[in-house]
Design a protein around this motif. Structure first.
Motif, PDB file in Angstrom:
ATOM      1  N   PHE A   1      56.433  21.597   4.230  1.00  9.96           N
ATOM      2  CA  PHE A   1      55.004  21.206   4.701  1.00  9.96           C
ATOM      3  C   PHE A   1      53.894  20.569   3.822  1.00  9.96           C
ATOM      4  O   PHE A   1      54.188  20.918   2.593  1.00  9.96           O
ATOM      5  N   GLU A   2      53.214  19.916   4.295  1.00 11.79           N
ATOM      6  CA  GLU A   2      51.938  19.174   3.288  1.00 11.79           C
ATOM      7  C   GLU A   2      50.728  20.225   3.482  1.00 11.79           C
ATOM      8  O   GLU A   2      50.721  20.672   4.612  1.00 11.79           O
ATOM      9  N   SER A   3      49.872  20.209   2.716  1.00 11.69           N
ATOM     10  CA  SER A   3      48.776  20.902   2.802  1.00 11.69           C
ATOM     11  C   SER A   3      47.956  20.718   4.120  1.00 11.69           C
ATOM     12  O   SER A   3      47.289  21.590   4.545  1.00 11.69           O
ATOM     13  N   SER A   4      48.015  19.258   4.590  1.00 10.15           N
ATOM     14  CA  SER A   4      47.269  18.917   5.709  1.00 10.15           C
ATOM     15  C   SER A   4      47.942  19.429   7.030  1.00 10.15           C
ATOM     16  O   SER A   4      47.380  19.334   7.960  1.00 10.15           O
ATOM     17  N   GLY A   5      49.024  20.164   6.829  1.00 10.73           N
ATOM     18  CA  GLY A   5      49.610  20.737   8.011  1.00 10.73           C
ATOM     19  C   GLY A   5      50.691  19.479   8.630  1.00 10.73           C
ATOM     20  O   GLY A   5      51.622  20.303   9.505  1.00 10.73           O
ATOM     21  N   VAL A   6      50.976  18.566   7.974  1.00  8.19           N
ATOM     22  CA  VAL A   6      52.256  17.710   8.550  1.00  8.19           C
ATOM     23  C   VAL A   6      53.453  18.561   7.989  1.00  8.19           C
ATOM     24  O   VAL A   6      53.554  18.908   6.996  1.00  8.19           O
ATOM     25  N   LEU A   7      54.410  18.148   8.692  1.00 13.38           N
ATOM     26  CA  LEU A   7      55.854  18.880   8.138  1.00 13.38           C
ATOM     27  C   LEU A   7      56.573  17.787   8.062  1.00 13.38           C
ATOM     28  O   LEU A   7      56.971  16.624   9.082  1.00 13.38           O
ATOM     29  N   TRP A   8      57.253  17.443   6.747  1.00  9.89           N
ATOM     30  CA  TRP A   8      58.142  16.477   6.395  1.00  9.89           C
ATOM     31  C   TRP A   8      59.699  17.113   6.562  1.00  9.89           C
ATOM     32  O   TRP A   8      59.920  18.087   6.395  1.00  9.89           O
ATOM     33  N   ALA A   9      60.437  15.971   7.247  1.00  6.87           N
ATOM     34  CA  ALA A   9      61.996  16.552   7.420  1.00  6.87           C
ATOM     35  C   ALA A   9      62.970  15.355   6.788  1.00  6.87           C
ATOM     36  O   ALA A   9      62.530  14.188   7.019  1.00  6.87           O
ATOM     37  N   VAL A  10      63.882  15.444   6.599  1.00  7.99           N
ATOM     38  CA  VAL A  10      64.901  14.501   6.191  1.00  7.99           C
ATOM     39  C   VAL A  10      66.307  14.682   6.720  1.00  7.99           C
ATOM     40  O   VAL A  10      66.734  15.747   6.955  1.00  7.99           O
ATOM     41  N   ASN A  11      66.886  13.705   7.228  1.00 13.24           N
ATOM     42  CA  ASN A  11      68.204  13.582   7.733  1.00 13.24           C
ATOM     43  C   ASN A  11      69.214  12.959   6.672  1.00 13.24           C
ATOM     44  O   ASN A  11      68.969  12.190   6.126  1.00 13.24           O
ATOM     45  N   ASN A  12      70.572  13.774   6.602  1.00 13.42           N
ATOM     46  CA  ASN A  12      71.127  13.414   5.758  1.00 13.42           C
ATOM     47  C   ASN A  12      72.232  12.188   5.847  1.00 13.42           C
ATOM     48  O   ASN A  12      73.240  11.878   4.848  1.00 13.42           O
ATOM     49  N   GLY A  13      72.341  11.960   7.225  1.00 16.47           N
ATOM     50  CA  GLY A  13      73.253  10.782   7.550  1.00 16.47           C
ATOM     51  C   GLY A  13      73.123  10.455   8.942  1.00 16.47           C
ATOM     52  O   GLY A  13      73.566  11.004   9.798  1.00 16.47           O
ATOM     53  N   PRO A  14      72.742   8.931   8.867  1.00 16.23           N
ATOM     54  CA  PRO A  14      72.023   8.062   7.996  1.00 16.23           C
ATOM     55  C   PRO A  14      71.032   8.663   7.507  1.00 16.23           C
ATOM     56  O   PRO A  14      70.058   9.422   8.106  1.00 16.23           O
ATOM     57  N   SER A  15      70.530   8.266   6.133  1.00 17.10           N
ATOM     58  CA  SER A  15      69.458   8.839   5.512  1.00 17.10           C
ATOM     59  C   SER A  15      68.163   8.299   6.086  1.00 17.10           C
ATOM     60  O   SER A  15      68.015   7.330   6.485  1.00 17.10           O
ATOM     61  N   LYS A  16      67.257   9.452   6.441  1.00 16.32           N
ATOM     62  CA  LYS A  16      65.835   9.006   7.265  1.00 16.32           C
ATOM     63  C   LYS A  16      64.783  10.133   6.675  1.00 16.32           C
ATOM     64  O   LYS A  16      65.259  11.369   6.432  1.00 16.32           O
TER      65      LYS A  16
ATOM     66  N   TYR B   1      61.663  11.899   8.116  1.00 12.93           N
ATOM     67  CA  TYR B   1      60.283  12.124   9.468  1.00 12.93           C
ATOM     68  C   TYR B   1      59.127  12.600   9.008  1.00 12.93           C
ATOM     69  O   TYR B   1      59.259  13.573   8.163  1.00 12.93           O
ATOM     70  N   ARG B   2      58.054  12.238   9.611  1.00 12.25           N
ATOM     71  CA  ARG B   2      56.693  12.577   9.564  1.00 12.25           C
ATOM     72  C   ARG B   2      56.550  13.197  10.621  1.00 12.25           C
ATOM     73  O   ARG B   2      56.476  12.618  11.733  1.00 12.25           O
ATOM     74  N   LEU B   3      56.398  14.816  10.866  1.00 10.88           N
ATOM     75  CA  LEU B   3      56.350  15.438  12.105  1.00 10.88           C
ATOM     76  C   LEU B   3      55.028  16.118  12.229  1.00 10.88           C
ATOM     77  O   LEU B   3      54.308  16.480  11.357  1.00 10.88           O
ATOM     78  N   VAL B   4      54.415  16.101  13.251  1.00 11.78           N
ATOM     79  CA  VAL B   4      53.057  16.323  13.704  1.00 11.78           C
ATOM     80  C   VAL B   4      53.199  17.570  14.802  1.00 11.78           C
ATOM     81  O   VAL B   4      54.170  17.377  15.762  1.00 11.78           O
ATOM     82  N   PRO B   5      52.155  18.296  15.029  1.00  4.10           N
ATOM     83  CA  PRO B   5      52.496  19.385  16.148  1.00  4.10           C
ATOM     84  C   PRO B   5      52.463  18.817  17.613  1.00  4.10           C
ATOM     85  O   PRO B   5      51.497  17.668  17.722  1.00  4.10           O
ATOM     86  N   ASN B   6      52.977  19.222  18.373  1.00  2.00           N
ATOM     87  CA  ASN B   6      53.202  18.958  19.762  1.00  2.00           C
ATOM     88  C   ASN B   6      53.212  20.216  20.604  1.00  2.00           C
ATOM     89  O   ASN B   6      54.040  20.563  21.189  1.00  2.00           O
ATOM     90  N   GLY B   7      51.863  20.582  20.702  1.00  2.00           N
ATOM     91  CA  GLY B   7      51.646  22.044  21.284  1.00  2.00           C
ATOM     92  C   GLY B   7      52.360  23.110  20.499  1.00  2.00           C
ATOM     93  O   GLY B   7      51.955  23.211  19.311  1.00  2.00           O
ATOM     94  N   SER B   8      53.463  23.822  20.917  1.00  4.02           N
ATOM     95  CA  SER B   8      54.048  24.745  20.268  1.00  4.02           C
ATOM     96  C   SER B   8      55.248  24.198  19.486  1.00  4.02           C
ATOM     97  O   SER B   8      56.011  24.982  18.994  1.00  4.02           O
ATOM     98  N   THR B   9      55.622  23.080  19.716  1.00  2.11           N
ATOM     99  CA  THR B   9      56.781  22.391  19.059  1.00  2.11           C
ATOM    100  C   THR B   9      56.251  21.138  18.083  1.00  2.11           C
ATOM    101  O   THR B   9      54.950  20.977  17.782  1.00  2.11           O
ATOM    102  N   TRP B  10      57.249  20.591  17.313  1.00  2.20           N
ATOM    103  CA  TRP B  10      57.064  19.285  16.425  1.00  2.20           C
ATOM    104  C   TRP B  10      57.732  18.136  17.125  1.00  2.20           C
ATOM    105  O   TRP B  10      58.734  18.216  17.773  1.00  2.20           O
TER     106      TRP B  10
END
Length: 478
Positions: free
Chosen positions: A201-216, A218-227
């Motif tokens: 989590f970033e302090s702003s509420g953004v959720l960062w995520a990484v994918n390990n293959g292929p490497s990516k 993601y900048r995730l934002v709220p979408n109702g009750s999901t991301w």
């Protein structure tokens, strides 16, 4: 890690030992023998220390946590003075699971504020420091893998007497998940697919995520009750990650958002996936390009034990200097209280990396110009493997999280009276969550608390049931 297989340290040691003998009985290469020695060395740990009124004097006990015998002939035990040294006798072999008590008296005596350090030649294998004599002894609980604590009674050359409860003389408390039991899917169907790993989590509420293959990334934002992936700034499908200069496909296993930027921990370069390459990379999350090149790189291979290509960094966290100094965190590099001024250019905190293969956490001061680093501490996680790390500022807990290989348990580590992080509790996964291959875990900021609970999110590397993200809650304890 890639889904559905993983290496274990004892298996690695056995395989490397076999290779060292040669497939046809011929002598193995010096490089192969060195790899075998490193793998075996990683299973030997300091297990118990008697610094006061021992019999016949002070002693240091070591244990072999592996599945193969280790030749410890000529290894050295030192206190905090390099001139004080005890040499293990020739033809000394430590069997798998065996304990060996070393009577360091009369070579030297251990003081009330001292250290016990185990060396194989010039290589530091393990160490433990203390600020006062224990009422009994200091010992690892559980043996060989747990954090040091005060034992209930000395057990020279035997399994440690750890008691049954945490909080001052025993094993960490084992309990139910300290939050809500319900867990829900937190993404759309098959949005990410397999290999989604670390979260932060970033302090702003953004959720960062990484994918390990292929490497990516993601900048995730709220979408109702999901991301969902942010649809602005070119983030809708994530951004490919590369090493500085634009080369390679770093196996991104973990991410943490810090005041110095976004940092990603990796196991290897997927373009050369048979070779271990444990690194930390820094990226600029505000960049508008479709792919991201690392702005700094720290290759930690030389400082870590020999690791399989799929057993390196799986978790990363960052803890501010202000918290560490306020809690008298001990710098094992200097043998004194951690002083940020000793590491100019390192930023405003330390990075903690969790290694899957040996279930150990390593704390580093990273020179923010890139490349330079100093190991500050080595921490036993209290788990059989580490797949994620998460610092919770509101409680001061460092969370270590395991995957389906240990039933989704999480360990909480806190700074103890000796200034070291040690496991104080181990929690089961929420009862409403199946035993998923969770490799990511993030705790929302304390400001997100509602009715005594705050959100937490797990990432499932296997994308079970078409979902890679799941949400639950954690008690808002301060």
């Amino acid at each position: 890690m890639r889904t559905h297989w993983r290496s274990q340290a004892p298996v690695t040691a056995v395989v490397l030992t076999f290779l060292a003998l040669g497939l046809s009985g011929a002598p193995a290469s010096a490089q192969t023998q060195a790899q075998a020695a490193q793998a075996a060395q990683a299973t030997v740990r300091i297990n118990e220390v008697e610094s006061n009124n021992g019999s016949p004097g002070d002693w240091v006990e070591i244990v072999n946590t592996g599945s193969a015998a280790v030749d410890v002939s000529g290894w050295l035990v030192k206190d905090n003075d390099d001139d004080h040294s005890y040499k293990i006798a020739k033809k000394t072999t430590l069997a798998a699971g065996a304990f060996l008590a070393l009577d360091v008296d009369p070579s030297f005596g251990l003081g009330s504020e001292d250290s016990a350090r185990l060396y194989n030649g010039s290589t530091l294998v393990d160490s433990y420091s203390w600020d006062d004599h224990a009422d009994t002894t200091y010992g690892r609980c559980p043996d060989g893998t747990g954090a040091f604590t005060t034992t209930t009674t000395p057990t020279k050359g035997k399994a440690n007497a750890c008691g049954t409860t945490g909080g001052g003389g025993g094993q960490p408390v084992h309990g139910a998940w300290p939050g809500g039991s319900a867990v829900t899917n937190a993404d759309g169907s098959n949005v990410f697919g397999e290999n989604l790993s670390g979260l932060s989590f970033e302090s702003s509420g953004v959720l960062w995520a990484v994918n390990n293959g292929p490497s990516k990334l993601y900048r995730l934002v709220p979408n109702g009750s999901t991301w969902r992936p942010d649809t602005t700034g070119g983030w809708s499908k994530g951004k490919a990650l590369h090493y500085p200069g634009g080369s390679g496909d770093p196996d991104a296993e973990a991410v943490v958002s810090t005041p110095e930027g976004l940092f990603v921990a990796t196991e290897r370069d997927n373009d050369k996936d048979s070779t271990s390459k444990p690194e930390i990379l820094r990226f600029d999350g505000s960049a508008t390009s479709s792919s991201l090149n690392a702005t700094a790189e720290w290759n930690l291979t030389s400082d870590l034990p020999s690791l399989p290509e799929n057993g390196g960094f799986e978790g990363i966290s960052w803890i501010p200097d202000s918290f560490l100094t306020a809690h008298d965190f001990r710098d094992e590099h200097t043998g004194a209280a951690y002083d940020p001024a000793s590491y100019p250019g390192h930023g405003s905190g330390l990075f903690f990396g969790g290694v899957e293969d040996n279930s150990t956490i390593y704390a580093y001061a990273l020179n923010q110009s890139g490349g330079g680093f100093t190991r500050i501490a080595t921490v036993a996680s209290g788990l059989s493997a580490v797949m994620e790390l998460e610092f919770e500022p509101a409680t001061g807990h460092l969370w270590a999280v395991c995957d389906d290989s240990c039933q989704g348990q999480s360990a909480v580590l806190d700074i103890n009276a000796q200034g070291q992080f040690a496991a104080t509790a181990v929690y089961d996964r929420p009862s409403g969550m199946s035993n998923y291959n969770n490799e990511g875990f993030a705790i929302a900021p304390q400001s997100a608390c509602v009715s005594g609970h705050k959100p937490v999110v797990w990432s499932d590397d296997a994308n079970d049931g078409g979902h890679a993200l799941r949400a639950g809650t954690l008690n808002c304890t301060a």
